[in-house]
Design a protein around this motif. Structure first.
Motif, PDB file in Angstrom:
ATOM      1  N   VAL A  55      52.133  73.393  19.059  1.00 37.16           N
ATOM      2  CA  VAL A  55      50.786  72.994  19.435  1.00 37.16           C
ATOM      3  C   VAL A  55      50.913  72.005  20.581  1.00 37.16           C
ATOM      4  CG1 VAL A  55      48.642  71.893  18.719  1.00 37.16           C
ATOM      5  CG2 VAL A  55      49.880  73.375  17.126  1.00 37.16           C
ATOM      6  N   TYR A  56      50.212  72.262  21.662  1.00 31.00           N
ATOM      7  CA  TYR A  56      50.274  71.415  22.839  1.00 31.00           C
ATOM      8  C   TYR A  56      49.040  70.530  22.901  1.00 31.00           C
ATOM      9  CZ  TYR A  56      54.358  73.799  24.634  1.00 31.00           C
ATOM     10  OH  TYR A  56      55.635  74.284  24.802  1.00 31.00           O
ATOM     11  N   PHE A  57      49.271  69.234  23.072  1.00 25.00           N
ATOM     12  CA  PHE A  57      48.211  68.240  23.082  1.00 25.00           C
ATOM     13  C   PHE A  57      48.103  67.571  24.445  1.00 25.00           C
ATOM     14  CE2 PHE A  57      49.684  68.513  18.720  1.00 25.00           C
ATOM     15  CZ  PHE A  57      48.507  68.509  17.981  1.00 25.00           C
ATOM     16  N   CYS A  58      46.895  67.343  24.865  1.00 25.28           N
ATOM     17  CA  CYS A  58      46.596  66.550  26.047  1.00 25.28           C
ATOM     18  C   CYS A  58      46.279  65.126  25.612  1.00 25.28           C
ATOM     19  CB  CYS A  58      45.417  67.166  26.789  1.00 25.28           C
ATOM     20  SG  CYS A  58      44.880  66.273  28.250  1.00 25.28           S
ATOM     21  N   ALA A  59      46.721  64.148  26.394  1.00 25.39           N
ATOM     22  CA  ALA A  59      46.495  62.756  26.059  1.00 25.39           C
ATOM     23  C   ALA A  59      46.155  61.948  27.301  1.00 25.39           C
ATOM     24  CB  ALA A  59      47.733  62.158  25.379  1.00 25.39           C
ATOM     25  N   ALA A  60      45.391  60.890  27.117  1.00 30.90           N
ATOM     26  CA  ALA A  60      45.005  59.990  28.203  1.00 30.90           C
ATOM     27  C   ALA A  60      45.374  58.571  27.836  1.00 30.90           C
ATOM     28  CB  ALA A  60      43.514  60.091  28.484  1.00 30.90           C
ATOM     29  N   GLY A  61      45.917  57.844  28.810  1.00 34.09           N
ATOM     30  CA  GLY A  61      46.300  56.468  28.595  1.00 34.09           C
ATOM     31  C   GLY A  61      46.123  55.629  29.837  1.00 34.09           C
TER      32      GLY A  61
END
Length: 122
Positions: free
Chosen positions: A93-99
């Motif tokens: 499962v590929y997740f996008c993240a913002a930081g």
């Protein structure tokens, strides 16, 4: 506050390609570092690629070996992950993240999408 929605996952044969998209909602999208992470069953979530908000600095995990490309279109509030020459071990499962900055660890990101399944058959 940022909301992220991934898309583009699916089933592909080994050697094939997929292009993942991450649509972001939020007024400060262009200021955020964006990352792609993945998680296979029974394994920890791991870093795949990152891109910074202003300089567009990029960094990739060693296992990508030049096969993956991360990019962003700030006008469309979207981040992409182009994946070529896919291998069965890319299944996850590929997740996008913002930081706030382009770090390599999961705890460095404040916002996460729900993930999109990528399955690579042998």
């Amino acid at each position: 506050q940022v909301q992220l929605v991934e898309s583009g996952g699916g089933l592909v044969q080994a050697g094939g390609s997929l292009r993942l998209s991450c649509a972001a909602s939020g007024r400060t999208f262009s200021n955020n570092a964006m990352g792609w992470f993945r998680q296979a069953p029974g394994k920890e979530r791991e870093f795949v690629a990152i891109i910074s908000g202003i300089s567009r600095y990029t960094q990739y995990a060693d296992f990508t070996k030049g096969r993956f490309t991360i990019s962003r279109d700030n006008a469309k509030n979207t981040v992409y992950l182009q994946m070529n020459s896919l291998k069965p071990e890319d299944t996850a499962v590929y997740f996008c993240a913002a930081g706030r900055s382009a770090v390599l660890t999961t705890d460095g990101y404040d916002y996460w999408g729900q993930g999109t399944q990528v399955t690579v058959s042998s």
